[in-house]
Design a protein around this motif. Structure first.
Motif, mmCIF file in Angstrom:
data_model
loop_
_atom_site.group_PDB
_atom_site.id
_atom_site.type_symbol
_atom_site.label_atom_id
_atom_site.label_comp_id
_atom_site.label_asym_id
_atom_site.label_seq_id
_atom_site.Cartn_x
_atom_site.Cartn_y
_atom_site.Cartn_z
ATOM 1 N N VAL A 173 0.864 -1.171 0.000
ATOM 2 C CA VAL A 173 0.000 0.000 0.000
ATOM 3 C C VAL A 173 0.906 1.228 0.000
ATOM 4 N N GLY A 190 3.362 4.377 3.862
ATOM 5 C CA GLY A 190 2.894 3.173 3.195
ATOM 6 C C GLY A 190 3.208 1.948 4.042
ATOM 7 N N LYS A 244 0.567 -5.261 3.272
ATOM 8 C CA LYS A 244 -0.506 -6.004 3.917
ATOM 9 C C LYS A 244 -0.661 -7.357 3.242
#
Length: 119
Positions: A83, A100, A103
């Motif tokens: 991300v 960031g 995940k």
């Protein structure tokens, strides 16, 4: 011609209980924290998937093994996404940055369940 009657035994197919090894210190370093959003909670309830933050240098096999060792459940699939960070503005004057992170979306086997929020 006396024949001994053969006994037919019904074989019960039992679910094989899988034993996972004990978690290591690295396993706890790989899985950082759960992602708590409306979408991730919906995935957990309906699709048997759990979304977690993971270490930036973790790969799919590390995440799978760590999840199995910590939560003692069978993992079917792992998807990993990076991300990206975002620029943000606080009010009209102050600019900032949201970091960031990496995940993982972990799919758990059918019939298995975990409790992320136990006391």
């Amino acid at each position: 011609m006396a024949r001994a009657a053969k006994k037919t035994e019904t074989k019960k197919v039992e679910k094989a209980e899988v034993k996972f090894s004990k978690p290591t210190e690295r396993d706890f370093a790989v899985i950082e924290k759960p992602v708590i959003t409306e979408k991730s909670m919906n995935m957990m309830q309906n699709q048997n998937k759990v979304v977690v933050h993971v270490a930036p240098n973790a790969n799919k096999t590390e995440v799978k093994l760590a999840f199995q060792r910590i939560f003692q459940v069978k993992v079917v699939d792992v998807a990993i996404a990076n991300v990206k960070g975002k620029e943000t503005t606080r009010g009209t004057r102050y600019k900032g940055h949201i970091s960031g992170y990496k995940k993982a979306i972990v799919t758990i086997a059918e019939g298995e369940a975990i409790d992320l929020f136990k006391d």
